[in-house]
Design an enzyme around this catalytic site. Structure first.
Site, PDB file in Angstrom:
ATOM      1  N   THR A 183      29.157  40.890  50.211  1.00 41.99           N
ATOM      2  CA  THR A 183      29.404  39.927  49.141  1.00 41.99           C
ATOM      3  C   THR A 183      28.494  38.706  49.251  1.00 41.99           C
ATOM      4  O   THR A 183      28.064  38.339  50.349  1.00 41.99           O
ATOM      5  CB  THR A 183      30.884  39.453  49.217  1.00 41.99           C
ATOM      6  OG1 THR A 183      31.082  38.351  48.338  1.00 41.99           O
ATOM      7  CG2 THR A 183      31.265  39.003  50.627  1.00 41.99           C
ATOM      8  N   ASP A 184      28.274  38.041  48.114  1.00 39.90           N
ATOM      9  CA  ASP A 184      27.488  36.794  48.140  1.00 39.90           C
ATOM     10  C   ASP A 184      28.268  35.651  48.792  1.00 39.90           C
ATOM     11  O   ASP A 184      27.690  34.619  49.148  1.00 39.90           O
ATOM     12  CB  ASP A 184      27.030  36.402  46.721  1.00 39.90           C
ATOM     13  CG  ASP A 184      28.178  36.163  45.748  1.00 39.90           C
ATOM     14  OD1 ASP A 184      29.358  36.344  46.128  1.00 39.90           O
ATOM     15  OD2 ASP A 184      27.892  35.797  44.582  1.00 39.90           O
ATOM     16  N   GLU A 185      29.591  35.847  48.977  1.00 43.50           N
ATOM     17  CA  GLU A 185      30.411  34.753  49.532  1.00 43.50           C
ATOM     18  C   GLU A 185      30.050  34.434  50.976  1.00 43.50           C
ATOM     19  O   GLU A 185      30.401  33.370  51.476  1.00 43.50           O
ATOM     20  CB  GLU A 185      31.899  35.087  49.417  1.00 43.50           C
ATOM     21  CG  GLU A 185      32.325  35.263  47.971  1.00 43.50           C
ATOM     22  CD  GLU A 185      33.828  35.200  47.760  1.00 43.50           C
ATOM     23  OE1 GLU A 185      34.552  34.771  48.665  1.00 43.50           O
ATOM     24  OE2 GLU A 185      34.261  35.566  46.643  1.00 43.50           O
ATOM     25  N   TYR A 235      38.361  35.655  54.082  1.00 40.00           N
ATOM     26  CA  TYR A 235      37.718  36.859  53.523  1.00 40.00           C
ATOM     27  C   TYR A 235      36.219  36.840  53.793  1.00 40.00           C
ATOM     28  O   TYR A 235      35.661  37.788  54.348  1.00 40.00           O
ATOM     29  CB  TYR A 235      37.991  36.954  52.015  1.00 40.00           C
ATOM     30  CG  TYR A 235      37.051  37.916  51.292  1.00 40.00           C
ATOM     31  CD1 TYR A 235      37.128  39.287  51.499  1.00 40.00           C
ATOM     32  CD2 TYR A 235      36.055  37.446  50.414  1.00 40.00           C
ATOM     33  CE1 TYR A 235      36.255  40.176  50.861  1.00 40.00           C
ATOM     34  CE2 TYR A 235      35.184  38.314  49.777  1.00 40.00           C
ATOM     35  CZ  TYR A 235      35.294  39.681  50.006  1.00 40.00           C
ATOM     36  OH  TYR A 235      34.420  40.543  49.376  1.00 40.00           O
ATOM     37  N   LYS A 275      33.792  39.276  56.145  1.00 43.31           N
ATOM     38  CA  LYS A 275      32.654  40.058  55.624  1.00 43.31           C
ATOM     39  C   LYS A 275      31.368  39.641  56.352  1.00 43.31           C
ATOM     40  O   LYS A 275      30.531  40.474  56.675  1.00 43.31           O
ATOM     41  CB  LYS A 275      32.506  39.857  54.110  1.00 43.31           C
ATOM     42  CG  LYS A 275      33.623  40.443  53.260  1.00 43.31           C
ATOM     43  CD  LYS A 275      33.730  41.960  53.308  1.00 43.31           C
ATOM     44  CE  LYS A 275      32.601  42.679  52.624  1.00 43.31           C
ATOM     45  NZ  LYS A 275      32.850  44.154  52.570  1.00 43.31           N
TER      46      LYS A 275
HETATM   47  P1  NAD Z   1      39.242  46.783  46.103  1.00 40.07           P
HETATM   48  O1  NAD Z   1      40.198  45.865  46.791  1.00 40.07           O
HETATM   49  O2  NAD Z   1      39.414  47.091  44.672  1.00 40.07           O
HETATM   50  O3  NAD Z   1      39.212  48.192  46.885  1.00 40.07           O
HETATM   51  C1  NAD Z   1      39.211  48.281  48.287  1.00 40.07           C
HETATM   52  C2  NAD Z   1      39.520  49.732  48.663  1.00 40.07           C
HETATM   53  O4  NAD Z   1      39.497  49.832  50.095  1.00 40.07           O
HETATM   54  C3  NAD Z   1      40.911  50.201  48.221  1.00 40.07           C
HETATM   55  O5  NAD Z   1      40.850  51.493  47.655  1.00 40.07           O
HETATM   56  C4  NAD Z   1      41.720  50.225  49.512  1.00 40.07           C
HETATM   57  O6  NAD Z   1      42.767  51.203  49.512  1.00 40.07           O
HETATM   58  C5  NAD Z   1      40.629  50.555  50.540  1.00 40.07           C
HETATM   59  N1  NAD Z   1      40.993  50.090  51.882  1.00 40.07           N
HETATM   60  C6  NAD Z   1      41.453  48.851  52.230  1.00 40.07           C
HETATM   61  N2  NAD Z   1      41.717  48.812  53.547  1.00 40.07           N
HETATM   62  C7  NAD Z   1      41.405  50.052  54.044  1.00 40.07           C
HETATM   63  C8  NAD Z   1      41.454  50.619  55.349  1.00 40.07           C
HETATM   64  N3  NAD Z   1      41.905  49.923  56.409  1.00 40.07           N
HETATM   65  N4  NAD Z   1      41.044  51.908  55.515  1.00 40.07           N
HETATM   66  C9  NAD Z   1      40.595  52.623  54.442  1.00 40.07           C
HETATM   67  N5  NAD Z   1      40.554  52.142  53.195  1.00 40.07           N
HETATM   68  C10 NAD Z   1      40.953  50.859  52.995  1.00 40.07           C
HETATM   69  O7  NAD Z   1      37.810  46.191  46.420  1.00 40.07           O
HETATM   70  P2  NAD Z   1      36.510  46.088  45.481  1.00 40.07           P
HETATM   71  O8  NAD Z   1      36.619  44.882  44.665  1.00 40.07           O
HETATM   72  O9  NAD Z   1      36.271  47.396  44.858  1.00 40.07           O
HETATM   73  O10 NAD Z   1      35.405  45.817  46.607  1.00 40.07           O
HETATM   74  C11 NAD Z   1      34.773  46.894  47.295  1.00 40.07           C
HETATM   75  C12 NAD Z   1      33.791  46.343  48.300  1.00 40.07           C
HETATM   76  O11 NAD Z   1      32.806  45.572  47.611  1.00 40.07           O
HETATM   77  C13 NAD Z   1      34.393  45.420  49.342  1.00 40.07           C
HETATM   78  O12 NAD Z   1      33.754  45.668  50.563  1.00 40.07           O
HETATM   79  C14 NAD Z   1      34.073  44.017  48.832  1.00 40.07           C
HETATM   80  O13 NAD Z   1      33.988  43.104  49.892  1.00 40.07           O
HETATM   81  C15 NAD Z   1      32.746  44.253  48.169  1.00 40.07           C
HETATM   82  N6  NAD Z   1      32.421  43.345  47.044  1.00 40.07           N
HETATM   83  C16 NAD Z   1      33.303  43.179  46.000  1.00 40.07           C
HETATM   84  C17 NAD Z   1      32.939  42.379  44.914  1.00 40.07           C
HETATM   85  C18 NAD Z   1      33.862  42.167  43.728  1.00 40.07           C
HETATM   86  O14 NAD Z   1      33.542  41.372  42.848  1.00 40.07           O
HETATM   87  N7  NAD Z   1      34.990  42.855  43.633  1.00 40.07           N
HETATM   88  C19 NAD Z   1      31.687  41.733  44.909  1.00 40.07           C
HETATM   89  C20 NAD Z   1      30.824  41.923  45.999  1.00 40.07           C
HETATM   90  C21 NAD Z   1      31.197  42.744  47.056  1.00 40.07           C
HETATM   91  O1  DAU Z   2      31.457  36.784  44.732  1.00 43.82           O
HETATM   92  C1  DAU Z   2      31.887  38.074  45.080  1.00 43.82           C
HETATM   93  C2  DAU Z   2      33.378  38.070  45.301  1.00 43.82           C
HETATM   94  O2  DAU Z   2      33.985  37.945  44.021  1.00 43.82           O
HETATM   95  C3  DAU Z   2      33.880  39.321  46.020  1.00 43.82           C
HETATM   96  O3  DAU Z   2      33.339  39.376  47.312  1.00 43.82           O
HETATM   97  C4  DAU Z   2      35.408  39.321  46.105  1.00 43.82           C
HETATM   98  O4  DAU Z   2      35.854  40.541  46.669  1.00 43.82           O
HETATM   99  C5  DAU Z   2      35.968  39.176  44.694  1.00 43.82           C
HETATM  100  O5  DAU Z   2      37.385  39.074  44.772  1.00 43.82           O
HETATM  101  C6  DAU Z   2      35.403  37.945  43.992  1.00 43.82           C
HETATM  102  O6  DAU Z   2      35.889  36.728  44.609  1.00 43.82           O
HETATM  103  P1  DAU Z   2      36.343  35.447  43.731  1.00 43.82           P
HETATM  104  O7  DAU Z   2      37.266  34.658  44.541  1.00 43.82           O
HETATM  105  O8  DAU Z   2      35.167  34.764  43.138  1.00 43.82           O
HETATM  106  O9  DAU Z   2      37.119  36.215  42.512  1.00 43.82           O
HETATM  107  P2  DAU Z   2      38.501  35.913  41.759  1.00 43.82           P
HETATM  108  O10 DAU Z   2      38.575  36.876  40.628  1.00 43.82           O
HETATM  109  O11 DAU Z   2      39.653  35.855  42.697  1.00 43.82           O
HETATM  110  O12 DAU Z   2      38.259  34.455  41.178  1.00 43.82           O
HETATM  111  C7  DAU Z   2      37.181  34.163  40.316  1.00 43.82           C
HETATM  112  C8  DAU Z   2      37.199  32.677  40.010  1.00 43.82           C
HETATM  113  O13 DAU Z   2      38.358  32.377  39.214  1.00 43.82           O
HETATM  114  C9  DAU Z   2      37.337  31.800  41.249  1.00 43.82           C
HETATM  115  O14 DAU Z   2      36.606  30.595  41.035  1.00 43.82           O
HETATM  116  C10 DAU Z   2      38.829  31.486  41.318  1.00 43.82           C
HETATM  117  C11 DAU Z   2      39.241  31.434  39.856  1.00 43.82           C
HETATM  118  N1  DAU Z   2      40.627  31.897  39.550  1.00 43.82           N
HETATM  119  C12 DAU Z   2      41.045  33.083  40.069  1.00 43.82           C
HETATM  120  C13 DAU Z   2      42.294  33.565  39.779  1.00 43.82           C
HETATM  121  C14 DAU Z   2      42.780  34.880  40.347  1.00 43.82           C
HETATM  122  C15 DAU Z   2      41.424  31.135  38.721  1.00 43.82           C
HETATM  123  O15 DAU Z   2      41.028  30.052  38.226  1.00 43.82           O
HETATM  124  N2  DAU Z   2      42.671  31.607  38.429  1.00 43.82           N
HETATM  125  C16 DAU Z   2      43.164  32.788  38.933  1.00 43.82           C
HETATM  126  O16 DAU Z   2      44.333  33.139  38.656  1.00 43.82           O
END
Ligand code: NAD
Ligand code: DAU
Length: 350
Positions: free
Chosen positions: A131-133, A156, A160
């Protein structure tokens, strides 16, 4: 030659799009999806491909080291695309421990298992999705590049960042062939409604409040999930071992502006009077340590591997809204059970 590829976390949001893309586009690969099926994992995300002959699902926890080793010994994977993780920042603030086990220990278990079976590393690849975080928070200007120093600020992102360092350490110490990508915020179908966009679509649909953390001035760079899956495909096949690639949408939005756009799309789709959804906007207590701004410079990926995002945000957001409105059953199933407890806990406290 037939290759066996392990995708971890394939029942989650991004993982399900990656699994679908690989199963459909690469019939010469056997795709093994390994997932624990936590609250975020959902096999309904993969209904359309679950019977394909080159697909197999294994329910397993990456924290279970011995089981993971046995699975690697049995399948002798040629490549790993590792997405399994605890992924929600708010949950990591409430309960960090699970993030340490899954994101750090789980990643090390996969690295050890790969190292053990890969006597000959030729043609093998461990691809870690991050992630970019990990780069921390930007001010008003600037972009994250691959060399930006790590400065994670939530449990989180710290977990990562730790797993990213470990993957690189295995490259330098054991020559384990690896690549990493760090991506910005994804949106699209099958995203669990704890994340901003699906949560708000669901709330507007049900006339519930739209919770905006703080002043709504935080900025995220949004990328359509299928564009991310395409980038992952490109990096898996053409990336250089030992390298990191940033992936972003070139699409920065202040949360409040994004929410106003989403409100207007929802009013149109639900045939409600313009302005109806905006009345639901409610400012709530800010997220602890809320990072102000993320923005990605993905020119390395664009120049070296010829990838760029292809979905315009307005188009992607509309497609996303259409998908959620057409899949109410999926949303109902996912928001039954423990979801309400999570939601009340998160939002009643604010
Ligand atoms: P998600 O939470 O939707 O899915 C995570 C999956 O991992 C689920 O299916 C869960 O059952 C599985 N999992 C969790 N713990 C596990 C364990 N101990 N063993 C096996 N499986 C397990 O997540 P996502 O949003 O699809 O993110 C996927 C990946 O991409 C993550 O590594 C996250 O850090 C990264 N990522 C997400 C975003 C985003 O915006 N969602 C952005 C950048 C990177
Ligand atoms: O940047 C990549 C990341 O983006 C991934 O690594 C994470 O897995 C993914 O969850 C996401 O993280 P964020 O914290 O940015 O996403 P989230 O959807 O939780 O929140 C997006 C923005 O909105 C953040 O600034 C918080 C705000 N927010 C979020 C929720 C859930 C609100 O204002 N209200 C809300 O109820």
């Amino acid at each position: 030659m037939m290759k066996t590829i392990l995708i971890t976390g394939g029942a989650g949001f991004i993982g399900s799009h990656v699994v679908r893309r690989f199963v459909r586009n690469y019939p010469q690969y056997k795709i093994v999806n390994l997932d624990k099926l936590t609250y975020a994992g959902n096999l309904a995300n993969l209904k359309d491909i679950e019977k394909e002959p080159n697909y197999e699902f294994i329910r397993a926890d990456i924290v279970a080291a011995e089981l993971i080793k046995k699975i690697f010994q049995k399948y002798r994977f040629d490549g790993v695309i590792h997405l399994a993780a605890e992924s929600h920042v708010d949950r990591s603030i409430a309960n960090p421990t699970e993030f340490i086990y899954t994101n750090i220990v789980g990643t090390v278990n996969l690295l050890n298992a790969a190292r053990e079976i890969w006597d000959n590393m030729d043609g093998k690849r461990f691809y870690h999705i991050s992630t970019d975080e990990v780069y921390g928070s930007l001010g008003e200007t600037g972009l994250f590049v691959e060399t930006t120093p790590y400065d994670p600020r939530s449990p989180y992102s710290a977990s990562k960042a730790s797993s990213d360092h470990l993957v690189r350490a295995y490259f330098h110490t054991y020559k384990l062939p690896m690549v990493i990508s760090n991506c910005s915020n994804n949106y699209g179908p099958f995203q669990f409604p704890e994340k901003l966009i699906p949560l708000v679509i669901n709330n507007i649909r049900n006339n519930k409040l739209i919770p905006v953390y703080g002043k709504g001035e935080n900025i995220r760079d949004w990328l359509y999930v299928e564009d991310h899956a395409e980038a992952i495909d490109r990096i898996f096949h053409a990336g250089i071992n030992g390298e990191t690639y940033n992936i972003g949408g070139i699409n920065e939005w202040k949360n409040i502006d994004l929410l106003k756009l989403l409100c207007s799309i929802m009013d149109t789709k639900l045939r409600r009077t313009a302005g109806t959804a905006e009345h639901l906007i409610t400012y709530v207590k800010d997220r602890a340590g809320h990072d102000l701004r993320y923005a990605i410079d993905s020119s390395k990926l664009q120049n070296e591997l010829k990838w760029k995002p292809s979905t315009r945000f307005e188009e992607g957001l509309e497609k996303t809204v259409d998908w959620y409105l057409a899949n109410e059953e999926w949303m109902k199933n996912i928001t039954s059970g423990d979801y309400q407890k999570y939601y009340d806990n998160q939002y009643n406290k604010r």
